[in-house]
Scaffold this active site. Structure first.
Site, short mmCIF file in Angstrom:
data_model
loop_
_atom_site.label_atom_id
_atom_site.label_comp_id
_atom_site.label_asym_id
_atom_site.label_seq_id
_atom_site.Cartn_x
_atom_site.Cartn_y
_atom_site.Cartn_z
N ALA A 220 -29.88 -24.04 -10.28
CA ALA A 220 -30.70 -25.46 -9.97
C ALA A 220 -31.00 -26.09 -11.49
O ALA A 220 -30.31 -25.63 -12.37
CB ALA A 220 -32.11 -24.97 -9.58
N ASN A 221 -31.84 -27.02 -11.10
CA ASN A 221 -32.06 -27.70 -12.49
C ASN A 221 -33.65 -28.24 -12.40
O ASN A 221 -34.49 -27.94 -11.46
CB ASN A 221 -31.25 -28.86 -12.64
CG ASN A 221 -31.37 -29.95 -11.52
OD1 ASN A 221 -32.39 -30.57 -11.28
ND2 ASN A 221 -30.31 -30.02 -10.86
#
Ligand code: CTP
Length: 424
Positions: A220-221
């Site tokens: 994810a970010n």
């Protein structure tokens, strides 16, 4: 006349409260406005005091509450409160209050104040679905919108009784964000929000994708979705119709936006492919993963307890570059206008601006909104961007709240729409 106030910090906000059970949510909104630094005056209608009493409003706003034009006549309150306001928010607005606003009644302190004000007016209706859908209400809403009043769409869901449908007052967080968007919006000659996106359809992606590795883990970010959300709120107050492709965003949906949830880069690509030909502009504010697992494991990836040094090899593959394929897909036509975002840190002797200019030329979008993410910008309320055209030339910059940045981006978009060479 005083100068235009563009943020809630230090703004004088008049909150009108109509007679509906949803008035309890407005108490949270008033708290939020005060916490944002606004000086809030609450004007409840007489019937709304049956639901929430004056003491609540006085305690939350730190100001006395009046409802009649005959109180404190020497101060001519109905003129002063309206004249002084930098923003008016009416929540909840009943069907009756909408009708009174539409015909310009001045039979209580709230409606009288509304005839005096030259500030943007944001109205959040709440009522039973039948009342909201009645032709009288539809017409009142339409006329108010044409006059520059920002009438929000009610939320859909459970109403006071057993019934369910459109008619709920949006949640206080969403109303607060809409208030931010309204006060920061460009104004027309009468002080109302300029509806320069009326009739335009926007598709905005927001948030950050998650790429599953196995049933419990994902790549994810840090994207919170706040910049995309701010764009949606800002576009809605300027009259646009908004579809919001949301990748893992835990924020209240902006009132009136059509939310299209998409978790991974592939899901987001599918949503954008399905909707982008139907809109006038695509704004890719989402942080899309560039890599995803080459083979998603069907079962949880285990560690090897017998070998402390062993780690699984993660094979990755590239995802679709949604921005680039959207540009390619539209062929020779200029529709939709496509706006990309570029988060850069710079490195290896290249400045972040140089990299962004190159990206602008490479991606082929009409505009590229560049922000330097070397600092800690994720999840915060503020942002600082430069807006580049397709040749990498800087055409505007904006720093401040994500709402202010959103309006700066939409100013450029509205400019494109206004450009006679651009035909929808
Ligand atoms: N974007 C996209 N699809 C991807 C990756 C990015 O549509 N698979 C879009 C983003 O929504 C954004 C723009 O492309 O509008 C630029 O995103 P960014 O992450 O800055 O650029 P990348 O193309 O991923 O390039 P790099 O990571 O190499 O800087």
């Amino acid at each position: 006349m005083s100068s235009v106030v563009r943020t809630l910090e230090g703004a004088r906000v008049l909150v009108g409260v109509g007679g509906g059970i949803a008035a309890y949510k407005t108490a949270h909104l008033v708290r939020g406005l005060v916490a944002a630094g606004a000086d809030v005056r609450v004007l409840p209608t007489a019937s709304s005091l049956e639901f929430v009493g004056a003491a609540t409003w006085e305690a939350l706003s730190h100001h006395p509450v009046r409802t009649s034009v005959f109180e404190d006549v020497d101060e001519v309150a109905h003129v002063r409160v309206g004249q002084d306001a930098d923003l008016v928010v009416i929540a909840p607005a009943t069907a009756d209050l909408l009708a009174r606003l539409r015909i310009g009644r001045a039979d209580d302190l709230l409606t009288a104040s509304l005839l005096v004000t030259r500030a943007p007016v944001l109205v959040a209706p709440a009522m039973h679905t039948e009342m909201w859908e009645h032709p009288s209400t539809r017409e009142n809403v339409q006329v108010l919108r044409e006059r520059g009043v920002s009438v929000l769409e009610p939320a859909v869901g459970r109403l006071t009784g057993p019934d369910s449908g459109p008619g709920r007052l949006p949640e206080p967080d969403a109303l607060l964000e809409a208030a931010h968007a309204a006060i920061a919006a460009p104004r027309d000659a009468h002080g109302a929000v300029r509806r320069d996106l009326a009739g335009r359809q926007l598709l905005i992606s927001a948030g950050g994708t998650r790429e599953p590795l196995d049933p419990v883990r994902f790549l994810a970010n840090h994207s919170s979705g706040r910049q995309g959300w701010a764009l949606a709120h800002a576009a809605l107050v300027r009259g646009a119709t908004v579809r919001l492709a949301a990748a893992n965003v835990e924020l209240e949906t902006p009132p009136g936006a059509r939310r299209l949830d998409a978790g991974s880069a592939a899901e987001l690509a599918a949503v954008i492919a399905e909707h982008s030909s139907e809109v006038d502009a695509l704004i890719m504010a989402a942080a899309v993963a560039d890599f995803t697992a080459a083979d998603r494991s069907e079962s949880k990836i285990k560690k090897d307890d017998g070998d402390e040094d062993s780690v699984p090899a993660l094979a990755l593959r590239r995802t679709e570059d949604i921005l680039r394929t959207s540009v390619q897909r539209r062929g020779q036509e200029a529709r939709p206008v496509i706006i990309g975002f570029a988060a850069e840190t710079g490195g290896e002797g290249r400045s972040s601006l140089e990299l962004a200019r190159e990206k602008a030329r490479r991606k082929g979008a009409d505009l590229l909104v560049f922000n330097d993410v070397s600092g800690d910008v994720f999840g915060g309320a503020d942002n600082a961007v430069r807006i580049l055209d397709g040749r990498g030339e800087e055409i505007a910059e904006s720093a401040g709240s994500k709402i202010a940045v959103a309006h700066a981006v939409l100013d450029e978009l509205a400019g494109r729409f206004a450009d006679v060479s651009w035909t929808p």
